[in-house]
Design a protein around this motif. Structure first.
Motif, PDB file in Angstrom:
ATOM      1  N   GLU A   4       6.679  -3.130   0.677  1.00 37.37           N
ATOM      2  CA  GLU A   4       7.367  -2.281  -0.283  1.00 37.37           C
ATOM      3  C   GLU A   4       6.370  -1.483  -1.129  1.00 37.37           C
ATOM      4  O   GLU A   4       6.616  -0.327  -1.460  1.00 37.37           O
ATOM      5  CB  GLU A   4       8.279  -3.112  -1.198  1.00 37.37           C
ATOM      6  N   THR A   5       5.249  -2.104  -1.467  1.00 39.88           N
ATOM      7  CA  THR A   5       4.227  -1.402  -2.240  1.00 39.88           C
ATOM      8  C   THR A   5       3.634  -0.268  -1.417  1.00 39.88           C
ATOM      9  O   THR A   5       3.422   0.838  -1.927  1.00 39.88           O
ATOM     10  CB  THR A   5       3.121  -2.384  -2.688  1.00 39.88           C
ATOM     11  N   GLU A   7       5.129   1.359   0.911  1.00 42.30           N
ATOM     12  CA  GLU A   7       6.155   2.406   1.000  1.00 42.30           C
ATOM     13  C   GLU A   7       6.157   3.284  -0.246  1.00 42.30           C
ATOM     14  O   GLU A   7       6.419   4.486  -0.151  1.00 42.30           O
ATOM     15  CB  GLU A   7       7.531   1.803   1.236  1.00 42.30           C
ATOM     16  N   LEU A   8       5.852   2.713  -1.389  1.00 40.65           N
ATOM     17  CA  LEU A   8       5.795   3.511  -2.612  1.00 40.65           C
ATOM     18  C   LEU A   8       4.719   4.585  -2.517  1.00 40.65           C
ATOM     19  O   LEU A   8       4.870   5.666  -3.095  1.00 40.65           O
ATOM     20  CB  LEU A   8       5.549   2.620  -3.831  1.00 40.65           C
ATOM     21  N   LEU A   9       3.650   4.325  -1.797  1.00 33.34           N
ATOM     22  CA  LEU A   9       2.576   5.317  -1.658  1.00 33.34           C
ATOM     23  C   LEU A   9       3.057   6.581  -0.961  1.00 33.34           C
ATOM     24  O   LEU A   9       2.553   7.671  -1.237  1.00 33.34           O
ATOM     25  CB  LEU A   9       1.391   4.728  -0.891  1.00 33.34           C
ATOM     26  N   THR A  11       6.305   7.579  -0.943  1.00 35.39           N
ATOM     27  CA  THR A  11       7.553   8.081  -1.529  1.00 35.39           C
ATOM     28  C   THR A  11       7.405   8.475  -2.997  1.00 35.39           C
ATOM     29  O   THR A  11       8.174   9.300  -3.489  1.00 35.39           O
ATOM     30  CB  THR A  11       8.681   7.037  -1.420  1.00 35.39           C
ATOM     31  N   ARG A  12       6.452   7.907  -3.689  1.00 41.25           N
ATOM     32  CA  ARG A  12       6.275   8.173  -5.128  1.00 41.25           C
ATOM     33  C   ARG A  12       5.364   9.383  -5.327  1.00 41.25           C
ATOM     34  O   ARG A  12       4.333   9.508  -4.685  1.00 41.25           O
ATOM     35  CB  ARG A  12       5.670   6.936  -5.781  1.00 41.25           C
ATOM     36  N   GLU A  44       2.406   0.334 -13.114  1.00 42.70           N
ATOM     37  CA  GLU A  44       2.623   0.497 -11.676  1.00 42.70           C
ATOM     38  C   GLU A  44       1.851   1.677 -11.107  1.00 42.70           C
ATOM     39  O   GLU A  44       1.256   1.578 -10.028  1.00 42.70           O
ATOM     40  CB  GLU A  44       4.114   0.670 -11.390  1.00 42.70           C
ATOM     41  N   LEU A  48      -0.795   1.671  -7.987  1.00 44.18           N
ATOM     42  CA  LEU A  48      -0.633   2.473  -6.777  1.00 44.18           C
ATOM     43  C   LEU A  48      -1.848   3.363  -6.532  1.00 44.18           C
ATOM     44  O   LEU A  48      -2.313   3.492  -5.395  1.00 44.18           O
ATOM     45  CB  LEU A  48       0.635   3.321  -6.869  1.00 44.18           C
ATOM     46  N   HIS A  71       9.732   7.616   6.297  1.00 48.30           N
ATOM     47  CA  HIS A  71      10.127   8.331   5.081  1.00 48.30           C
ATOM     48  C   HIS A  71       9.608   9.770   5.123  1.00 48.30           C
ATOM     49  O   HIS A  71       8.711  10.128   4.352  1.00 48.30           O
ATOM     50  CB  HIS A  71       9.571   7.645   3.827  1.00 48.30           C
TER      51      HIS A  71
END
Length: 76
Positions: A4-5, A7-9, A11-12, A44, A48, A71
């Motif tokens: 999940e972390t 994936e944040l890279l 999408t964020r 956070e 990241l 994504h």
């Protein structure tokens, strides 16, 4: 580190600065290195950025390819 972390890279978006609006995974290495020297922000976002710096610095960007496919970035 969990999936999940990672994936944040992909999408964020960067919320401020010269690269505002760019995905964390798409930030240039020199910008990530600058944060590493100056200090990452708290929270956070800082985590990241630090993770992306490690991935970039160690040449592990290929780890994000499957996540980028999962994504795809949509443009308005």
């Amino acid at each position: 580190m969990n999936p999940e972390t990672l994936e944040l890279l992909v999408t964020r978006e960067m919320p401020f600065g010269k690269y505002q609006g760019r995905l964390i995974a798409d930030l240039p290495g020199h910008y990530l290195a600058w944060f590493a020297r100056q200090g990452f922000p708290k929270g956070e976002l800082g985590g990241l950025l630090a993770l992306m710096h490690e991935i970039d610095h160690n040449g592990l960007g290929e780890l994000l390819v499957p996540l980028r496919k999962k994504h795809p970035r949509r443009r308005p």
